[in-house]
Scaffold this motif. Sequence first.
Motif, PDB file in Angstrom:
ATOM      1  N   VAL A 131     102.412 -16.837  43.209  1.00  0.00           N
ATOM      2  CA  VAL A 131     101.421 -15.834  42.830  1.00  0.00           C
ATOM      3  C   VAL A 131     100.002 -16.363  43.071  1.00  0.00           C
ATOM      4  O   VAL A 131      99.145 -15.638  43.558  1.00  0.00           O
ATOM      5  N   LEU A 132      99.786 -17.616  42.768  1.00  0.00           N
ATOM      6  CA  LEU A 132      98.463 -18.197  42.949  1.00  0.00           C
ATOM      7  C   LEU A 132      98.299 -18.553  44.386  1.00  0.00           C
ATOM      8  O   LEU A 132      97.335 -18.618  44.991  1.00  0.00           O
ATOM      9  N   ALA A 173     110.009 -21.064  37.037  1.00  0.00           N
ATOM     10  CA  ALA A 173     108.720 -20.530  36.594  1.00  0.00           C
ATOM     11  C   ALA A 173     107.567 -21.167  37.358  1.00  0.00           C
ATOM     12  O   ALA A 173     106.617 -20.484  37.749  1.00  0.00           O
ATOM     13  N   ALA A 174     107.644 -22.469  37.594  1.00  0.00           N
ATOM     14  CA  ALA A 174     106.585 -23.161  38.334  1.00  0.00           C
ATOM     15  C   ALA A 174     106.477 -22.651  39.763  1.00  0.00           C
ATOM     16  O   ALA A 174     105.374 -22.439  40.275  1.00  0.00           O
ATOM     17  N   VAL A 175     107.605 -22.427  40.404  1.00  0.00           N
ATOM     18  CA  VAL A 175     107.585 -21.915  41.781  1.00  0.00           C
ATOM     19  C   VAL A 175     107.048 -20.479  41.804  1.00  0.00           C
ATOM     20  O   VAL A 175     106.246 -20.124  42.673  1.00  0.00           O
ATOM     21  N   MET A 176     107.443 -19.671  40.831  1.00  0.00           N
ATOM     22  CA  MET A 176     106.951 -18.290  40.781  1.00  0.00           C
ATOM     23  C   MET A 176     105.439 -18.250  40.580  1.00  0.00           C
ATOM     24  O   MET A 176     104.739 -17.502  41.260  1.00  0.00           O
ATOM     25  N   VAL A 177     104.932 -19.058  39.677  1.00  0.00           N
ATOM     26  CA  VAL A 177     103.486 -19.103  39.451  1.00  0.00           C
ATOM     27  C   VAL A 177     102.784 -19.626  40.698  1.00  0.00           C
ATOM     28  O   VAL A 177     101.739 -19.118  41.091  1.00  0.00           O
ATOM     29  N   GLY A 178     103.366 -20.629  41.349  1.00  0.00           N
ATOM     30  CA  GLY A 178     102.784 -21.150  42.573  1.00  0.00           C
ATOM     31  C   GLY A 178     102.714 -20.116  43.685  1.00  0.00           C
ATOM     32  O   GLY A 178     101.764 -20.097  44.469  1.00  0.00           O
TER      33      GLY A 178
END
Length: 53
Positions: free
Chosen positions: A52-53, A45-50
């Motif tokens: 996207v941002l 989840a952290a990598v996915m959010v990173g």
Amino acid sequence: MDRRNELTSQLCVACLGAGVITTVAVAQGQNPITALGITVFSAVAAVMVGQVL
């Protein structure tokens, strides 16, 4: 290939961060399999959010 190395690096860092909390949770009696699942989910989840941002 550089992008793949970047993703791998981000995933490793995220796993290390989540792993610290997982270690504390297991030390307090949480099921290790559950803790490992939470760690993997948190890291992905952290990598996915990173990304996207």
